[in-house]
Design an enzyme around this catalytic site. Structure first.
Site: not given
Ligand code: PAF
Length: 283
Positions: A34-35, A37, A61, A152, A155, A187, A189
């Site tokens: 998506h934008a 990334h 993961q 994240d 992370q 995200s 998700r």
């Protein structure tokens, strides 16, 4: 832009670039871009001559097989989007390339402490899987810099620690979270959500910002503040994993003397587990 799935081909190209003294930037992803990334790719290009994006849905993961199976795989669409960016190589290894002997026999990387809290406490083994695959991808790509999204945030810190602890000569760069108009952090998700749920999901960001404003206005009863926020947002249909105010530097629970904070939340809304965080610098 080249599409590469073999490690040998990737290494040959990287070796050639290195011989010409070029800086290599890397953006690891699990695809379904998506934008947010795409902005990581542009960020990498600010620091490097060549940019490599990896797409690999890392089974190590995922806690649930059903979550892994449902994870959207959209490689053709992803590649079409990356052509429009500064990406030079899309590296799409298969599971055999990443885990030739299978996951059970794979040596694992454990990043102590930071991987056990917050999302780590709710998703046992998740961050070991992230640290292991990122280490492997770093060893495959051998980048000078790598970019990770701040959505994240745990992370991002974990990977910074991993690189420091294992003396990897890679600069880790964080990139600001991209948001929908209602504040919902972008995200992969989010596509599990209905339109109505997407609207409700914007409440996560607003709750975090409300806590930030309360802190800026002098409140330092962190536990009560988070408990009240939890009760409010649960009434809107969320099932909260955690809302915590932490020290930004290491994500340990904040003390009232700490000035640089991160407020983090993870919550289930319908079919999607959503995470988000905001920074808070106190005077
Ligand atoms: O953030 C992600 O998409 C993944 O955790 C990562 C870093 C690509 C490792 O699989």
């Amino acid at each position: 832009m080249q599409l590469v799935s073999s490690l040998e081909q990737l290494r040959q190209q990287v070796k050639q670039w290195r011989q010409h003294g070029l800086m290599i930037g890397f953006v690891p992803t699990m695809g379904n871009l998506h934008a947010g990334h795409l902005s990581l790719v542009e960020k990498a290009k600010q620091y490097a001559d060549k940019v490599i994006v990896s797409i690999f849905v890392n089974p190590l993961q995922f806690n649930e097989q059903s979550d892994l199976d449902a994870y959207p795989r959209t490689q053709e669409k992803d590649a079409a989007q990356l052509v429009e960016t500064a990406c030079d190589i899309v590296f799409m290894p298969d599971a055999k390339t990443v885990y030739p002997e299978g996951m059970a026999k794979q040596s694992k990387i454990i990043v102590s402490e930071i991987g056990d809290r917050l999302c780590g406490a709710h998703r046992p083994g998740h961050f070991d899987g992230v640290a292991t695959v990122v280490t492997k991808l770093f060893n495959m790509v051998m980048p000078d810099i790598a970019v990770f999204g701040e959505k994240d945030y745990q992370q991002l810190l974990l990977i910074k620690k991993l690189v420091d602890d294992l003396n990897m000569p890679i600069k880790i760069i964080g990139s600001q979270t991209h948001r929908e108009q209602n504040g919902l952090a972008m995200s992969s998700r989010n596509q599990y959500l209905s339109e109505a749920e997407k609207t409700t999901a914007g409440e996560i960001y607003h709750t975090l910002v409300d806590i930030k404003h309360s802190l800026e206005n002098g409140r330092n009863d962190f536990t009560t503040l988070c408990e009240q926020a939890k009760q409010n947002i649960e009434q809107k249909g969320f099932d909260i994993d955690y809302i915590e105010i932490c020290r930004e530097i290491d994500l340990m629970p904040a003390q009232s003397s700490d000035k640089v904070l991160r407020i983090l939340m993870a919550a289930q809304l319908g079919p999607a587990r959503l995470i988000d965080n905001v920074t808070c610098h106190l005077a």
